[in-house]
Design an enzyme around this catalytic site. Structure first.
Site, PDB file in Angstrom:
ATOM      1  N   CYS A  77       0.829  -1.201   0.000  1.00  0.00           N
ATOM      2  CA  CYS A  77       0.000   0.000   0.000  1.00  0.00           C
ATOM      3  C   CYS A  77       0.870   1.260   0.000  1.00  0.00           C
ATOM      4  CB  CYS A  77      -0.956  -0.065   1.191  1.00  0.00           C
ATOM      5  SG  CYS A  77      -2.313   1.088   1.053  1.00  0.00           S
ATOM      6  N   HIS A 170      -3.628  -5.307   1.032  1.00  0.00           N
ATOM      7  CA  HIS A 170      -3.032  -5.704   2.323  1.00  0.00           C
ATOM      8  C   HIS A 170      -3.034  -7.232   2.483  1.00  0.00           C
ATOM      9  CE1 HIS A 170      -2.606  -1.733   4.173  1.00  0.00           C
ATOM     10  NE2 HIS A 170      -3.621  -1.412   3.395  1.00  0.00           N
ATOM     11  N   GLU A 172      -1.693  -8.896   4.747  1.00  0.00           N
ATOM     12  CA  GLU A 172      -1.605  -9.291   6.156  1.00  0.00           C
ATOM     13  C   GLU A 172      -2.967  -9.481   6.805  1.00  0.00           C
ATOM     14  OE1 GLU A 172      -0.844  -6.461   4.767  1.00  0.00           O
ATOM     15  OE2 GLU A 172      -1.108  -4.711   6.057  1.00  0.00           O
TER      16      GLU A 172
END
Ligand code: XMP
Length: 523
Positions: A77, A170, A172
């Protein structure tokens, strides 16, 4: 080790978590970290996301030397914009912020097999989680597009030769379906790390490290509270240096029901930790007479704690000197990784809403050096460590308990009678939550004694007595919390027991406030 540079995203710690779950050790440092000052040689670097826009005047940036490390880099990002900014790509500002699910179309490049490594093993499309304002308008020189979405033509890019990757989404967060696989591809295949970071290896390394720091004759003191962090830290010290570690439990008069006895039974009798219990309850309670302000309560308890702890440590120091032992030079603290992250953030620690009692003040007075064996771990890793160290499940899963204890759960003045009422109600409450099998689902639960009286009727008599408020919350980090939907039948039973068994209480209420805007404690 993989280095994660934190630009302040709310997800930064999740990147750390995921990579450790893969079995690779990694460290999260502020994005402003000077590369020359790194205490390790990273095998790869990840740039996190950020609440900033790359075009903000005060937007954070990396030390450009990170690009000279010649190790693979993955920008997530904002991290992608930061790579692009350094490599000459154009960054546009999204007209609408893009937030939520998106379909990533993966673009493969048979002629550059290396750039395909990030998404290897994935299908041709993958559901990903977006949360951004900026996006790339063009790929920087030498970069290939390896993925796009309907709204981002440059959702994922990779350099043909420089082992540099950037993704707009993202990986994660669990909403990105293949996120963990992507991170694993990066750290294992692209960076060449081995998946050998386990708790068992952590214990061995940490024991070795403690022995080296303390030396063959050195001694360590540490406060224990009966909570999981201090117990795990103490057990680790015991494994490392045996009875040259001295645990001190200070009874401050505002602990839970039979707490000192229970802690002593577990730490001393079961775990073999060298433990001193100091009963200072009168001193604490005398100093709290007439005090109603929550912050004052915290200060008095914090300062008194330091006083008692220091004098006990000095006593142990003297006694052990006679046995030919070295001086006590170290203080054990059960600091966890989230506390470390909080204090190293490039934005500085967040504003203090309540001053949390800790033993930091000890260091200034005692000139002790700090040992923090848990400073690299998250809470659930500490629990896993506790299990490996054979600490009872009941303790490993214990709810957190504040340092100032029941003093901030008795609203208004803290007297012995008020503490006894709050303690008795709390004991019943926790016992019934456990009987109902709900204890683990709840992150923290306690009973508070309110400073109001209300009218009731018992037998044929009018009563005018106090109110107990029951609090139970679910939370992952205790920064935000939701009230727990306690089943009615359990509440009914708890309320009956408290009103019947605790003298002085004729009313029980259940707290249905979330944090924010409320806090978990009432004071
Ligand atoms: P709040 O009330 O701030 O609580 O929402 C968040 C978490 O912190 C604990 N807490 C404390 N812990 N000393 C502590 O050691 C304190 O003074 C203190 N005040 C709150 C609280 O129990 C919850 O877990």
């Amino acid at each position: 080790t993989v280095l994660i540079l934190d630009f302040g995203s709310q997800y930064s710690h999740l990147i750390t978590r995921r990579i450790r779950e893969i079995g690779v050790y990694c460290e999260l440092l502020p994005c402003t970290q000077k590369i020359d000052d790194l205490h390790f040689q990273p095998k790869g670097v990840i740039f996190s996301g950020s609440p900033y826009s790359i075009s903000d005047k005060d937007a954070p940036h990396v030390d450009p030397k990170v690009f000279d490390l010649n190790v693979p880099i993955l920008g997530i990002c904002y991290g992608l914009q930061e790579i692009s900014r350094n490599k000459g790509g154009k960054i546009g500002i999204c007209e609408r912020r893009e937030y939520g699910r998106a379909q990533l179309r993966i673009i493969r490049h048979a002629e550059h097999p290396f750039v395909d490594k990030l998404f290897q093993g994935l299908d041709d499309t993958s559901e990903v989680w977006m949360s951004h304002g900026d996006h790339l308008d063009s790929a920087p020189e030498g970069f290939r597009v390896i993925g796009d979405t309907t709204t981002s033509a440059f959702a994922a890019v990779a350099h043909e030769t420089a082992k540099t990757f950037g993704i707009q989404f993202h990986p994660e967060v669990t909403h990105s379906k293949d996120g963990k696989r992507i991170l694993a591809n990066f750290v294992l295949d692209i960076c060449g790390c081995e998946a050998n970071w386990t708790m068992a290896s952590f214990i061995d390394k940490e024991i070795e490290r403690i022995r080296n720091i303390v030396g063959p004759n050195g001694q360590v003191v540490g406060a224990v509270s009966g909570g999981v962090d201090s117990t795990v830290a103490a057990k680790l010290m015991k494994e490392a240096i045996g009875d040259r570690f001295h645990a001190i439990l200070v009874d401050n008069g505002v602990m839970r029901y039979k707490e000192c006895q229970n802690v002593k039974a577990i730490l001393s009798d079961r775990l073999g930790i060298n433990l001193d219990v100091v009963d200072a309850s009168d001193l604490f309670l005398d100093r709290l007479v007439g005090v109603t302000d929550p912050e004052k309560k915290r200060k008095i308890i914090g300062n008194t704690f330091i006083e008692v702890f220091e004098s006990e440590a000095a006593r142990i120091d003297n006694e052990t000197k006679q046995l030919g032992r070295g001086k006590i030079d170290f203080l054990l603290q059960g600091t966890l990784y989230p506390d470390v992250i909080e204090s190293i953030s490039f934005k500085g620690p967040s504003a203090t809403i309540k001053t949390h009692h800790n033993v930091g003040g000890l260091l200034e007075n005692m000139r002790l050096k700090l040992i923090e064996p848990l400073r690299e771990l998250f809470k659930d890793e500490v629990r896993a460590l506790g299990k490996l160290l054979q600490i009872d499940d009941e303790l490993v899963w214990r709810h957190p308990f504040p340092g100032p204890g029941i003093a901030i759960r008795v609203l208004g003045e803290v007297t012995r009678t008020q503490v006894a009422i709050a303690r008795a109600a709390d004991h019943i409450y926790i016992e019934e939550i456990k009987n109902a099998g709900l204890y683990r689902q709840i992150s923290q639960a306690y009973a508070a004694l309110l400073p109001v009286r209300s009218v009731g009727v018992m037998g044929d008599k009018r009563t005018y007595e106090q109110v107990i408020a029951l609090r139970a919350v679910e939370s992952t980090d205790f920064m935000t919390a939701d009230w727990f939907p306690m089943p009615y039948d359990v509440l009914k039973h708890i309320s009956n027991r408290i009103i019947n068994e605790v003298k002085g209480v004729n009313r029980v209420v259940y707290d249905v406030s979330s944090k924010p805007p409320s806090t978990i404690e009432w004071e």
